[in-house]
Design a protein around this motif. Structure first.
Motif, mmCIF file in Angstrom:
data_model
loop_
_atom_site.group_PDB
_atom_site.id
_atom_site.type_symbol
_atom_site.label_atom_id
_atom_site.label_comp_id
_atom_site.label_asym_id
_atom_site.label_seq_id
_atom_site.Cartn_x
_atom_site.Cartn_y
_atom_site.Cartn_z
ATOM 1 N N THR A 57 0.829 -1.200 0.000
ATOM 2 C CA THR A 57 0.000 0.000 0.000
ATOM 3 C C THR A 57 0.869 1.257 0.000
ATOM 4 O OG1 THR A 57 -0.128 -0.053 2.412
ATOM 5 C CG2 THR A 57 -1.931 -1.101 1.212
ATOM 6 N N ASP A 59 2.365 4.725 1.157
ATOM 7 C CA ASP A 59 2.710 5.217 2.484
ATOM 8 C C ASP A 59 1.785 6.333 2.962
ATOM 9 O OD1 ASP A 59 4.856 3.454 2.633
ATOM 10 O OD2 ASP A 59 6.277 4.918 1.848
ATOM 11 N N ASP A 60 1.427 7.229 2.068
ATOM 12 C CA ASP A 60 0.690 8.416 2.499
ATOM 13 C C ASP A 60 -0.811 8.231 2.629
ATOM 14 O OD1 ASP A 60 0.529 8.118 -0.234
ATOM 15 O OD2 ASP A 60 0.598 10.258 -0.664
ATOM 16 N N CYS A 61 -1.390 7.238 1.924
ATOM 17 C CA CYS A 61 -2.846 7.118 1.990
ATOM 18 C C CYS A 61 -3.360 5.701 2.221
ATOM 19 C CB CYS A 61 -3.479 7.703 0.735
ATOM 20 S SG CYS A 61 -2.994 6.842 -0.764
ATOM 21 N N GLY A 62 -2.488 4.694 2.137
ATOM 22 C CA GLY A 62 -2.891 3.326 2.427
ATOM 23 C C GLY A 62 -3.627 2.613 1.307
ATOM 24 N N THR A 63 -3.714 3.216 0.123
ATOM 25 C CA THR A 63 -4.381 2.544 -0.991
ATOM 26 C C THR A 63 -3.415 1.563 -1.657
ATOM 27 O OG1 THR A 63 -3.790 4.302 -2.532
ATOM 28 C CG2 THR A 63 -5.928 4.490 -1.433
#
Length: 76
Positions: A57, A59-63
Motif C-alpha cells: 500500500t 505510504d501516504d494514503c494506504g491505498t
C-alpha cells in the motif's frame, strides 16, 4: 523494448519484483509499442491485479500500489 529485444506483438510474462518470496506473474500479454519513459511499462487492470501484493500500500494514503510496482518482463 529494444533493450529487452522485444517487438510489437511479442508475447511476454510479467512478474512482480518483491521480497516476500511469493511468485506473482501473468502470462500471454502482448507487447505494444507506445511512447512512455524508458524503464516503464503500462498495462490494464483488472488483468494485472494478480501482480499486486495485497499488503503493498501507498505510504501516504494506504491505498493499494496498483499505479507503481516493480516488474520484470520475459519474452515467451
Amino acid at each position: 523494448m529494444a533493450k529487452q529485444q522485444l517487438n510489437n506483438g511479442d508475447k511476454v510474462k510479467i512478474t512482480t519484483v518483491s521480497n516476500d518470496n511469493i511468485v506473482r506473474s501473468i502470462t500471454d500479454f502482448k507487447v505494444v509499442e507506445y511512447t512512455i519513459p524508458a524503464g516503464c511499462v503500462a498495462a490494464y487492470y483488472p488483468e494485472t491485479n494478480p501482480l499486486v501484493p495485497l499488503e503493498s500500500t501507498a505510504d501516504d494514503c494506504g491505498t493499494p500500489t496498483y499505479k507503481s510496482i516493480a516488474v520484470s518482463i520475459e519474452k515467451i
